[in-house]
Design a protein around this motif. Sequence first.
Motif, PDB file in Angstrom:
ATOM      1  N   UNK A  41       0.864  -1.300   0.115  1.00 58.35           N
ATOM      2  CA  UNK A  41      -0.032   0.173   0.027  1.00 58.35           C
ATOM      3  C   UNK A  41       0.868   1.184  -0.095  1.00 58.35           C
ATOM      4  N   UNK A  42       0.416   2.389  -0.614  1.00 58.32           N
ATOM      5  CA  UNK A  42       1.046   3.428  -0.869  1.00 58.32           C
ATOM      6  C   UNK A  42       0.302   4.656  -0.531  1.00 58.32           C
ATOM      7  N   UNK A  43      -1.303   4.714  -0.697  1.00 56.23           N
ATOM      8  CA  UNK A  43      -2.044   6.016  -0.538  1.00 56.23           C
ATOM      9  C   UNK A  43      -3.153   5.528  -1.069  1.00 56.23           C
ATOM     10  N   UNK A  44      -4.083   6.497  -0.553  1.00 56.08           N
ATOM     11  CA  UNK A  44      -5.654   6.510  -1.074  1.00 56.08           C
ATOM     12  C   UNK A  44      -6.226   7.853  -1.366  1.00 56.08           C
ATOM     13  N   UNK A  45      -7.298   8.073  -2.201  1.00 54.21           N
ATOM     14  CA  UNK A  45      -7.912   9.020  -2.386  1.00 54.21           C
ATOM     15  C   UNK A  45      -9.414   8.827  -2.259  1.00 54.21           C
ATOM     16  N   UNK A  46     -10.419   9.569  -1.632  1.00 55.70           N
ATOM     17  CA  UNK A  46     -11.814   9.198  -1.362  1.00 55.70           C
ATOM     18  C   UNK A  46     -12.797  10.096  -2.177  1.00 55.70           C
ATOM     19  N   UNK A  47     -13.835   9.491  -2.315  1.00 57.18           N
ATOM     20  CA  UNK A  47     -14.918  10.306  -3.023  1.00 57.18           C
ATOM     21  C   UNK A  47     -16.183   9.857  -1.843  1.00 57.18           C
ATOM     22  N   UNK A  48     -16.586  10.965  -1.239  1.00 57.14           N
ATOM     23  CA  UNK A  48     -17.648  10.516   0.060  1.00 57.14           C
ATOM     24  C   UNK A  48     -18.886  11.614  -0.504  1.00 57.14           C
TER      25      UNK A  48
END
Lengths: 336, 336
Positions: free
Chosen positions: A84-91
């Motif tokens: 794992x390296x990172x993530x982006x979120x749509x909420x």
Amino acid sequence: MDTDRRLSEDELIARYFAPIAGEGGFGMRDDAAALTPGEGNDLVVTVDAIVAGVHFLPDDPPAAIARKALAVNLSDLAAKGARPRGHVLSLALEEGWREDWLAAFTQGLGHAARAFGCPLLGGDTVRANGAYWLSITAFGEVPHGEMVHRFTARDGDVLCVSGTIGDAALGLALRSGVTEPWALHIGIQSRVFLTDRFLHPQPRIALADILRRRARAAMDVSDGLAGDLAKMCKASGVSAEVDLEKLPLSGAARTLSGSHPQLRDRLVTGGDDYEILCSVAPDDLDDFLNECGQVGIAMTPIGYFRPRDFAQNDCSPIFSDANGRKQYEKGSYSHF
Amino acid sequence: MDTDRRLSEDELIARYFAPIAGEGGFGMRDDAAALTPGEGNDLVVTVDAIVAGVHFLPDDPPAAIARKALAVNLSDLAAKGARPRGHVLSLALEEGWREDWLAAFTQGLGHAARAFGCPLLGGDTVRANGAYWLSITAFGEVPHGEMVHRFTARDGDVLCVSGTIGDAALGLALRSGVTEPWALHIGIQSRVFLTDRFLHPQPRIALADILRRRARAAMDVSDGLAGDLAKMCKASGVSAEVDLEKLPLSGAARTLSGSHPQLRDRLVTGGDDYEILCSVAPDDLDDFLNECGQVGIAMTPIGYFRPRDFAQNDCSPIFSDANGRKQYEKGSYSHF
């Protein structure tokens, strides 16, 4: 906590998301994140969306929802051999959302991001028009060209699965308030265990490096073992034989399916396992199983890959137990 | 076309998404994509979600929705100085979705991806619980460390904006069937132009390299000029003065706001412009404007950055016209 007025998007970002942003997220003060894989590495990208009332129950604990949304993506990354390296979120928040819900959600997401080593880098928060939902795009890293695919299983490879299968499908039924006899007489410990397996999937991050070195093909089991194996077979152009007697079951699932045989198919077709299904060359099997044991994750050979039915051009896997052989026509949870 | 039965997720991917997948998407046969930035480059990541009934009208043409979802992300990338590299999609289809809708949507997405040079690499398709929505995560590339930020504007920099401002806000009003006098008497050419500006935003991809070399700070204008400038000011710790007489307006917007002065504030506060707002050092201004001219995109100086009000610690930008100076209290469209 102030739940009476609507925060602006900026206030919401500053109060809830900026504190959990990782490096490359610029403290959520920019409109984009920067991400640079290590020299000689590829980024692996996966995206999974979950919707209230479809993938989880609207009143599931917000921290559990956040954790699960991240975990299901990290399960995909692990299956691809990626760290794992990172993530982006749509909420998307629904009409009448409460600030205490958001506080618990972001706290849960922050905890999960730290626990899984996968920081939040950016996001977008919008208003839902209906039930709330979220979509996470997660990034992992592998050495260049070493991503593990799901379309590379070969005739003769051994079919293995991690952990135990079917717990989450029973947990979802329990959480949904199913009133079948098995669910009414289940003990509290089993109920808690199975529900937890549904609510808190464990992405098999520790398997990523081992899969990258030892597995020929891999995918995570999210829509049910039967259906996901059928996908791997079809993508690889091979079939498979599964020995259902070898299927790794938890104590709770074993006891329940022993006394309620009608549950057996559900274990194989129910979703939300988030275990790893993989194909391993026979010569690599011993090393593979040893290395999985060293990181403390059970890995069970449950069958092998075989040629497809060339006459019918059919890759459907075959499942056998004491009662004979069968196929699952509609093997997996499908959203349509 | 068969619209009577539900496709499985796999059939849907094979029929509609696989044909538009780009390199690194493995023909949508895997659960993840691989992406490797060029040597010495960073990836820039941005995510934007759009919801039917919130960000677009449910009966907007599906190809236009697809194109817009990609365009708004590429607008962000352009503002960061990044060249498009690829994108992943989460799509939630509502109850009763039609296959011809999806066919038009994916065809539109494929066209836009080719036109913008930003191929589809992966995705997740789920069932909505309410109105349909989509979330796109887009990837761009910049030389290491050269991403343009929004928090780096300085006192004394010139404030510039690309294209024309306010068209899309009027276009949205027209498309929503507003019955104010200006909308009832507008000519057909202006109606078509303004509606098109709302439906088909033009990401300023050609500005990316110029911004990277010449701009001190940049962001795209998506939630209204006044509000987005306020965000840039706050993030940078400076204020700004805008000369509203210099605001670049299309012929249609100029004519309408001339005869209906009540529209003037809407041009400055309405969303969906997808133009570039940037801060340029005075010494770089001539070169910057020349280079923008060379790629055929209008770029207009509309004011300058100035120290914030230190006594009040207030970064709010100030707008002036013949009638005096003003501030916009709630400058932009906010989803909450």
